[in-house]
Design a protein around this motif. Structure first.
Motif, PDB file in Angstrom:
ATOM      1  N   ASN A   1       0.809  -1.224   0.000  1.00  0.00           N
ATOM      2  CA  ASN A   1       0.000   0.000   0.000  1.00  0.00           C
ATOM      3  C   ASN A   1       0.840   1.270   0.000  1.00  0.00           C
ATOM      4  O   ASN A   1       0.381   2.316  -0.464  1.00  0.00           O
ATOM      5  CB  ASN A   1      -0.984   0.008   1.163  1.00  0.00           C
ATOM      6  CG  ASN A   1      -2.204  -0.855   0.891  1.00  0.00           C
ATOM      7  OD1 ASN A   1      -2.485  -1.211  -0.254  1.00  0.00           O
ATOM      8  ND2 ASN A   1      -2.928  -1.191   1.941  1.00  0.00           N
ATOM      9  N   ASN A   2       2.066   1.191   0.492  1.00  0.00           N
ATOM     10  CA  ASN A   2       2.960   2.357   0.463  1.00  0.00           C
ATOM     11  C   ASN A   2       3.510   2.630  -0.934  1.00  0.00           C
ATOM     12  O   ASN A   2       4.040   3.709  -1.184  1.00  0.00           O
ATOM     13  CB  ASN A   2       4.118   2.184   1.453  1.00  0.00           C
ATOM     14  CG  ASN A   2       3.678   2.425   2.877  1.00  0.00           C
ATOM     15  OD1 ASN A   2       2.734   3.155   3.138  1.00  0.00           O
ATOM     16  ND2 ASN A   2       4.364   1.794   3.811  1.00  0.00           N
ATOM     17  N   LYS A   3       3.375   1.652  -1.844  1.00  0.00           N
ATOM     18  CA  LYS A   3       3.929   1.783  -3.199  1.00  0.00           C
ATOM     19  C   LYS A   3       2.883   2.129  -4.252  1.00  0.00           C
ATOM     20  O   LYS A   3       3.246   2.489  -5.362  1.00  0.00           O
ATOM     21  CB  LYS A   3       4.603   0.475  -3.629  1.00  0.00           C
ATOM     22  CG  LYS A   3       5.874   0.140  -2.898  1.00  0.00           C
ATOM     23  CD  LYS A   3       6.591  -0.989  -3.611  1.00  0.00           C
ATOM     24  CE  LYS A   3       6.370  -2.290  -2.927  1.00  0.00           C
ATOM     25  NZ  LYS A   3       7.115  -3.406  -3.519  1.00  0.00           N
ATOM     26  N   VAL A   4       1.605   1.989  -3.936  1.00  0.00           N
ATOM     27  CA  VAL A   4       0.571   2.102  -4.971  1.00  0.00           C
ATOM     28  C   VAL A   4      -0.487   3.127  -4.576  1.00  0.00           C
ATOM     29  O   VAL A   4      -0.648   3.463  -3.401  1.00  0.00           O
ATOM     30  CB  VAL A   4      -0.112   0.740  -5.227  1.00  0.00           C
ATOM     31  CG1 VAL A   4       0.887  -0.284  -5.728  1.00  0.00           C
ATOM     32  CG2 VAL A   4      -0.836   0.244  -3.995  1.00  0.00           C
ATOM     33  N   GLU A   5      -1.220   3.585  -5.590  1.00  0.00           N
ATOM     34  CA  GLU A   5      -2.356   4.470  -5.330  1.00  0.00           C
ATOM     35  C   GLU A   5      -3.610   3.686  -4.995  1.00  0.00           C
ATOM     36  O   GLU A   5      -4.379   4.078  -4.126  1.00  0.00           O
ATOM     37  CB  GLU A   5      -2.620   5.355  -6.550  1.00  0.00           C
ATOM     38  CG  GLU A   5      -1.675   6.528  -6.663  1.00  0.00           C
ATOM     39  CD  GLU A   5      -2.080   7.452  -7.796  1.00  0.00           C
ATOM     40  OE1 GLU A   5      -3.288   7.671  -8.003  1.00  0.00           O
ATOM     41  OE2 GLU A   5      -1.168   7.952  -8.464  1.00  0.00           O
ATOM     42  N   ASP A   6      -3.825   2.585  -5.711  1.00  0.00           N
ATOM     43  CA  ASP A   6      -5.014   1.748  -5.510  1.00  0.00           C
ATOM     44  C   ASP A   6      -4.744   0.805  -4.334  1.00  0.00           C
ATOM     45  O   ASP A   6      -4.187  -0.280  -4.509  1.00  0.00           O
ATOM     46  CB  ASP A   6      -5.326   0.966  -6.787  1.00  0.00           C
ATOM     47  CG  ASP A   6      -6.637   0.210  -6.703  1.00  0.00           C
ATOM     48  OD1 ASP A   6      -7.493   0.562  -5.871  1.00  0.00           O
ATOM     49  OD2 ASP A   6      -6.802  -0.747  -7.481  1.00  0.00           O
ATOM     50  N   LYS A   7      -5.117   1.241  -3.154  1.00  0.00           N
ATOM     51  CA  LYS A   7      -4.811   0.496  -1.924  1.00  0.00           C
ATOM     52  C   LYS A   7      -5.619  -0.795  -1.825  1.00  0.00           C
ATOM     53  O   LYS A   7      -6.731  -0.897  -2.333  1.00  0.00           O
ATOM     54  CB  LYS A   7      -5.106   1.344  -0.685  1.00  0.00           C
ATOM     55  CG  LYS A   7      -4.454   2.710  -0.685  1.00  0.00           C
ATOM     56  CD  LYS A   7      -2.962   2.641  -0.688  1.00  0.00           C
ATOM     57  CE  LYS A   7      -2.362   4.037  -0.564  1.00  0.00           C
ATOM     58  NZ  LYS A   7      -1.060   4.145  -1.117  1.00  0.00           N
ATOM     59  N   VAL A   8      -5.043  -1.761  -1.143  1.00  0.00           N
ATOM     60  CA  VAL A   8      -5.706  -3.025  -0.848  1.00  0.00           C
ATOM     61  C   VAL A   8      -6.233  -2.950   0.581  1.00  0.00           C
ATOM     62  O   VAL A   8      -5.531  -2.501   1.489  1.00  0.00           O
ATOM     63  CB  VAL A   8      -4.731  -4.217  -1.000  1.00  0.00           C
ATOM     64  CG1 VAL A   8      -5.333  -5.493  -0.444  1.00  0.00           C
ATOM     65  CG2 VAL A   8      -4.332  -4.400  -2.450  1.00  0.00           C
ATOM     66  N   GLU A   9      -7.470  -3.403   0.748  1.00  0.00           N
ATOM     67  CA  GLU A   9      -8.061  -3.530   2.080  1.00  0.00           C
ATOM     68  C   GLU A   9      -8.305  -5.010   2.344  1.00  0.00           C
ATOM     69  O   GLU A   9      -8.767  -5.735   1.455  1.00  0.00           O
ATOM     70  CB  GLU A   9      -9.399  -2.801   2.152  1.00  0.00           C
ATOM     71  CG  GLU A   9      -9.313  -1.306   1.985  1.00  0.00           C
ATOM     72  CD  GLU A   9     -10.688  -0.675   1.992  1.00  0.00           C
ATOM     73  OE1 GLU A   9     -11.567  -1.133   2.759  1.00  0.00           O
ATOM     74  OE2 GLU A   9     -10.882   0.274   1.219  1.00  0.00           O
ATOM     75  N   LEU A  10      -7.990  -5.434   3.548  1.00  0.00           N
ATOM     76  CA  LEU A  10      -8.197  -6.825   3.927  1.00  0.00           C
ATOM     77  C   LEU A  10      -9.308  -6.948   4.952  1.00  0.00           C
ATOM     78  O   LEU A  10      -9.428  -6.122   5.851  1.00  0.00           O
ATOM     79  CB  LEU A  10      -6.928  -7.419   4.545  1.00  0.00           C
ATOM     80  CG  LEU A  10      -5.658  -7.449   3.715  1.00  0.00           C
ATOM     81  CD1 LEU A  10      -4.531  -8.087   4.517  1.00  0.00           C
ATOM     82  CD2 LEU A  10      -5.878  -8.183   2.408  1.00  0.00           C
TER      83      LEU A  10
END
Length: 126
Positions: free
Chosen positions: A31-40
């Motif tokens: 998530n620190n590398k991308v704009e489209d964050k992943v939620e778990l």
């Protein structure tokens, strides 16, 4: 992007905590590398643990989206995973992916990059 993570545990508190720690570390790195964050959203079947696994998960990850399901003690791995999956399916419209995970694994720090790249690659090659 939302991922439902399914796990089953039975008296492996330290392994389960290590697994979840590595999972959240990999998530943070991604998530620190991308704009489209992943939620778990975690669905953890506690299949009658007597070592306090469920409570330890609740205490150590109180700020995370973890649903702890109480098993009968007779579900074993496959039954516990089905139990978790059936619970996650109640919100099936929310999930982009399901990740089935053994609680005795430690996730590679690049897990999400690798999995999502593999998914994109397979779609493009299809």
């Amino acid at each position: 992007m939302k991922i439902a993570v399914l796990l089953t545990c039975f008296n492996r508190k330290d392994k389960t905590l290590s697994c979840l720690t590595s999972l959240y570390q990999a998530l943070c790195i991604y998530n620190n590398k991308v704009e489209d964050k992943v939620e778990l959203s975690i669905y953890l079947t506690d299949d009658g643990c007597t070592d306090g696994t469920g409570d330890a998960v609740r205490d150590n990850f109180s700020n995370k989206n973890i649903t702890i399901l109480k098993g009968t003690g007779n579900l074993y791995w496959a039954g516990g995973m089905r139990f978790a999956w059936n619970e996650a399916l109640k919100k099936h419209n929310e999930w982009d992916y399901y990740l089935l995970l053994n609680d005795d694994t430690c996730i590679d720090k690049d897990c999400f990059s690798i999995l999502l790249y593999a998914d994109k690659f397979s779609i493009e090659k299809n």
